[in-house]
Enzyme design. Sequence first.
Site, PDB file in Angstrom:
ATOM      1  N   SER A  24       0.853  -1.339   0.331  1.00 42.99           N
ATOM      2  CA  SER A  24      -0.498  -0.273   0.010  1.00 42.99           C
ATOM      3  C   SER A  24       0.942   1.275   0.162  1.00 42.99           C
ATOM      4  O   SER A  24       0.618   2.107  -0.800  1.00 42.99           O
ATOM      5  CB  SER A  24      -0.626   0.117   1.304  1.00 42.99           C
ATOM      6  OG  SER A  24      -1.687  -1.076   0.876  1.00 42.99           O
ATOM      7  N   GLY A  76      -6.133  -4.204  -7.026  1.00 37.06           N
ATOM      8  CA  GLY A  76      -6.797  -2.908  -6.871  1.00 37.06           C
ATOM      9  C   GLY A  76      -6.105  -1.772  -6.782  1.00 37.06           C
ATOM     10  O   GLY A  76      -6.603  -0.837  -7.725  1.00 37.06           O
ATOM     11  N   SER A 152     -12.353   2.556  -0.486  1.00 34.23           N
ATOM     12  CA  SER A 152     -11.589   4.127  -0.466  1.00 34.23           C
ATOM     13  C   SER A 152     -10.318   4.399  -1.149  1.00 34.23           C
ATOM     14  O   SER A 152      -9.473   5.374  -0.881  1.00 34.23           O
ATOM     15  CB  SER A 152     -10.481   4.118   1.113  1.00 34.23           C
ATOM     16  OG  SER A 152      -9.711   3.113   0.774  1.00 34.23           O
ATOM     17  N   SER A 179     -12.619   1.705   5.605  1.00 34.00           N
ATOM     18  CA  SER A 179     -11.582   1.835   5.214  1.00 34.00           C
ATOM     19  C   SER A 179     -10.372   3.509   5.495  1.00 34.00           C
ATOM     20  O   SER A 179      -9.282   3.689   4.844  1.00 34.00           O
ATOM     21  CB  SER A 179     -11.272   1.024   4.103  1.00 34.00           C
ATOM     22  OG  SER A 179     -11.031  -0.177   4.063  1.00 34.00           O
ATOM     23  N   ASP A 298      -8.705  -5.773   5.889  1.00 37.10           N
ATOM     24  CA  ASP A 298      -7.433  -6.364   5.985  1.00 37.10           C
ATOM     25  C   ASP A 298      -7.353  -7.841   6.392  1.00 37.10           C
ATOM     26  O   ASP A 298      -6.637  -8.879   6.573  1.00 37.10           O
ATOM     27  CB  ASP A 298      -7.024  -6.640   4.844  1.00 37.10           C
ATOM     28  CG  ASP A 298      -6.331  -5.764   3.608  1.00 37.10           C
ATOM     29  OD1 ASP A 298      -7.938  -5.744   3.147  1.00 37.10           O
ATOM     30  OD2 ASP A 298      -5.924  -5.465   2.283  1.00 37.10           O
ATOM     31  N   LYS A 325     -13.798  -8.017  -2.864  1.00 40.50           N
ATOM     32  CA  LYS A 325     -12.470  -7.768  -2.704  1.00 40.50           C
ATOM     33  C   LYS A 325     -11.448  -9.433  -3.993  1.00 40.50           C
ATOM     34  O   LYS A 325     -12.305  -9.733  -4.477  1.00 40.50           O
ATOM     35  CB  LYS A 325     -11.401  -8.014  -1.515  1.00 40.50           C
ATOM     36  CG  LYS A 325     -11.936  -6.700  -0.733  1.00 40.50           C
ATOM     37  CD  LYS A 325     -11.429  -6.489   0.632  1.00 40.50           C
ATOM     38  CE  LYS A 325     -11.925  -5.128   1.314  1.00 40.50           C
ATOM     39  NZ  LYS A 325     -11.569  -3.864   0.485  1.00 40.50           N
ATOM     40  N   ARG A 329     -15.299 -12.521  -0.170  1.00 45.06           N
ATOM     41  CA  ARG A 329     -14.301 -13.008   1.150  1.00 45.06           C
ATOM     42  C   ARG A 329     -15.052 -13.421   2.298  1.00 45.06           C
ATOM     43  O   ARG A 329     -14.933 -14.941   3.031  1.00 45.06           O
ATOM     44  CB  ARG A 329     -13.213 -11.744   1.847  1.00 45.06           C
ATOM     45  CG  ARG A 329     -12.237 -11.658   0.710  1.00 45.06           C
ATOM     46  CD  ARG A 329     -11.280 -10.726   1.168  1.00 45.06           C
ATOM     47  NE  ARG A 329     -10.079 -10.763   0.077  1.00 45.06           N
ATOM     48  CZ  ARG A 329      -9.095  -9.822   0.570  1.00 45.06           C
ATOM     49  NH1 ARG A 329      -8.966  -9.332   1.358  1.00 45.06           N
ATOM     50  NH2 ARG A 329      -7.655  -9.726  -0.330  1.00 45.06           N
ATOM     51  N   ARG A 376      -5.134 -13.687   1.362  1.00 39.26           N
ATOM     52  CA  ARG A 376      -5.589 -13.786   1.942  1.00 39.26           C
ATOM     53  C   ARG A 376      -6.093 -14.899   2.874  1.00 39.26           C
ATOM     54  O   ARG A 376      -5.993 -14.980   3.620  1.00 39.26           O
ATOM     55  CB  ARG A 376      -5.883 -12.227   2.548  1.00 39.26           C
ATOM     56  CG  ARG A 376      -5.541 -10.644   2.300  1.00 39.26           C
ATOM     57  CD  ARG A 376      -5.564  -9.812   2.910  1.00 39.26           C
ATOM     58  NE  ARG A 376      -5.202  -8.661   2.105  1.00 39.26           N
ATOM     59  CZ  ARG A 376      -4.221  -8.392   2.792  1.00 39.26           C
ATOM     60  NH1 ARG A 376      -2.393  -8.934   3.297  1.00 39.26           N
ATOM     61  NH2 ARG A 376      -3.254  -7.374   2.368  1.00 39.26           N
ATOM     62  N   LYS A 400       0.732 -12.399  -4.089  1.00 37.18           N
ATOM     63  CA  LYS A 400       0.330 -11.167  -4.006  1.00 37.18           C
ATOM     64  C   LYS A 400       1.085  -9.872  -3.397  1.00 37.18           C
ATOM     65  O   LYS A 400       1.010  -8.233  -4.013  1.00 37.18           O
ATOM     66  CB  LYS A 400      -1.283 -10.511  -4.672  1.00 37.18           C
ATOM     67  CG  LYS A 400      -1.926  -9.505  -4.639  1.00 37.18           C
ATOM     68  CD  LYS A 400      -3.306  -9.565  -4.340  1.00 37.18           C
ATOM     69  CE  LYS A 400      -4.357  -8.350  -4.111  1.00 37.18           C
ATOM     70  NZ  LYS A 400      -4.478  -8.010  -4.964  1.00 37.18           N
TER      71      LYS A 400
HETATM   72  O1  LIG Z   1      -5.397   1.622  -0.627  1.00 44.07           O
HETATM   73  C1  LIG Z   1      -5.303   0.954   0.139  1.00 44.07           C
HETATM   74  O2  LIG Z   1      -3.498   0.253   0.136  1.00 44.07           O
HETATM   75  C2  LIG Z   1      -6.228  -0.803   0.158  1.00 44.07           C
HETATM   76  C3  LIG Z   1      -7.134  -0.085   0.817  1.00 44.07           C
HETATM   77  C4  LIG Z   1      -8.558  -1.533   0.718  1.00 44.07           C
HETATM   78  O3  LIG Z   1      -8.712  -1.532   0.613  1.00 44.07           O
HETATM   79  P1  LIG Z   1     -10.513  -0.630   0.407  1.00 44.07           P
HETATM   80  O4  LIG Z   1     -10.297   0.845   0.678  1.00 44.07           O
HETATM   81  O5  LIG Z   1     -10.864  -0.540  -0.867  1.00 44.07           O
HETATM   82  O6  LIG Z   1     -11.652  -1.173   1.502  1.00 44.07           O
HETATM   83  C5  LIG Z   1      -7.452  -2.308   1.201  1.00 44.07           C
HETATM   84  O7  LIG Z   1      -8.800  -3.301   1.541  1.00 44.07           O
HETATM   85  C6  LIG Z   1      -6.657  -3.073   0.071  1.00 44.07           C
HETATM   86  O8  LIG Z   1      -6.015  -3.757   0.777  1.00 44.07           O
HETATM   87  C7  LIG Z   1      -5.641  -1.961   0.234  1.00 44.07           C
HETATM   88  C1  LIG Z   2      -7.766  -6.255  -1.077  1.00 48.37           C
HETATM   89  C2  LIG Z   2      -6.587  -6.061  -1.151  1.00 48.37           C
HETATM   90  O1  LIG Z   2      -6.477  -5.541  -2.569  1.00 48.37           O
HETATM   91  P1  LIG Z   2      -6.271  -4.645  -3.863  1.00 48.37           P
HETATM   92  O2  LIG Z   2      -7.929  -4.460  -2.828  1.00 48.37           O
HETATM   93  O3  LIG Z   2      -5.144  -3.435  -3.716  1.00 48.37           O
HETATM   94  O4  LIG Z   2      -6.791  -5.734  -4.484  1.00 48.37           O
HETATM   95  C3  LIG Z   2      -6.087  -6.790  -0.295  1.00 48.37           C
HETATM   96  O5  LIG Z   2      -4.317  -7.616  -0.409  1.00 48.37           O
HETATM   97  O6  LIG Z   2      -6.254  -7.836   0.505  1.00 48.37           O
END
Ligand SMILES: O=C(O)C1=C[C@@H](OP(=O)(O)O)[C@@H](O)[C@H](O)C1
Ligand SMILES: C=C(OP(=O)(O)O)C(=O)O
Length: 418
Positions: A24, A76, A152, A179, A298, A325, A329, A376, A400
């Site tokens: 992140s 993501g 977020s 988040s 997470d 996600k 999950r 995860r 990942k």
């Molecule tokens: O901004 C980030 O680095 C992240 C935000 C979170 O996602 P959401 O904002 O979709 O919950 C988290 O679950 C993801 O693993 C990483």
């Molecule tokens: C949700 C996750 O990642 P991303 O949304 O960036 O794919 C994660 O790492 O658990």
Amino acid sequence: MNAVRLTPPSGPVRATIPLASSKSESNRALIIDALTGFRCQLQNLSTARDTQTMIRLLSSEGQSAGPSTADVLDAGTTMRFLTAYFAVTGQQKVMTGTPRMCERPIGILVDALRTLGAEITYLKNDGYPPLQLNGFQASGVDRLSIRGDVSSQYISALAMIAPMLPAGLTIELTGAVGSRPYIEMTLEQMRHFGADVTADWTNNTITVAPRPYVPTTFAVESDWSGASYWYSVAALAEDESSEIDLLGLKEKSLQGDSAIVDIMRAMGVDSTFTDKGVRLTKRPAETSLAWDFTDCPDLAQTVAVCAAMKGVTLTLTGIESLKIKETDRVAALQAELQKIGAELVEVEANLRYEVRSLTPQTLQATPQIHTYDDHRMAMAFAPVAMRQEVIIEEPGVVAKSYPSFWDDMKKVVEVSQF
Ligand SMILES: O=C(O)C1=C[C@@H](OP(=O)(O)O)[C@@H](O)[C@H](O)C1
Ligand SMILES: C=C(OP(=O)(O)O)C(=O)O
């Protein structure tokens, strides 16, 4: 099929775990670096696939004449942050990813970018990747509203490009904000690189001035989300003298997943911070725990599996976002917890869930855990091996976020691939 068999240790656990660095923090630093024209010095970038994908896609930018394709795989943050970055820098790109990525919504971010002046078309389903970026002409809009309760990452993506807009940007978040620590991480990193950002959390409003980033040095911390699996290992270790040292973590962190310290105190783990990181030791656990995962989604899988194995009754709230996600999950946990003698019950539709032990216990002799293309799921179930043999399918999914996870795991249990 590819799988690993994990066999419990015979004595106390004594291990030093280097940990991966945070994907992140890395992915934010890389976007900001790109916006300075790649003039920053980034240290300790993550080896996670999500970060390596970001590096690859940023280094191949502008190499082809027409629209080139940016395939983010299953990352993501890479999808959302790069969409905003390529849009504001006026690049022609097709943004795509794995089939699951093309089921993860992006319409809220696309709508906001269009308002700011981006030309974006959907290539398949409205609101979802793949999409095509066709250029940017600043609209002059300097204030917009965006839902805060879906991801977020849309808000972080917009905030990071906001200093480049002619009049900056005020972002009003509507609805509940999920988040939030990830948004705060974004704003803190932006400030580190000289951005002028204010956040008013009473009114859920973020204001970013039109002031360019200043190139500087940034060192990425170890990953608190990755640390959570080691907390679960410590919580499940049978020998009370077990100790695990996790390197490179700081007590005061940009990462909201450092909340694992408080959660795991209730699950039987003490944390002592040193100049190298944190030492985990064992303490008595509570019999029940209620936790709101809105700020740290997470961590939900780690804590659910740990509670199931310890027989701690766990009430979970704030896990709505888990459904969009890497996999759904909630459904994945519901299916796999059964194999370790527990169930995830939806007590209040979409709002409140409970992990309960099944009676009579239907614990399988060697549960075989399906991982649903979700890193995860693999890492959350691996600590089961502290108490009994377990098989984890498709172990490569960990790449990942934490490519060396199984090498680290070998320090506490026997890991054999088959
Ligand atoms: O901004 C980030 O680095 C992240 C935000 C979170 O996602 P959401 O904002 O979709 O919950 C988290 O679950 C993801 O693993 C990483
Ligand atoms: C949700 C996750 O990642 P991303 O949304 O960036 O794919 C994660 O790492 O658990």
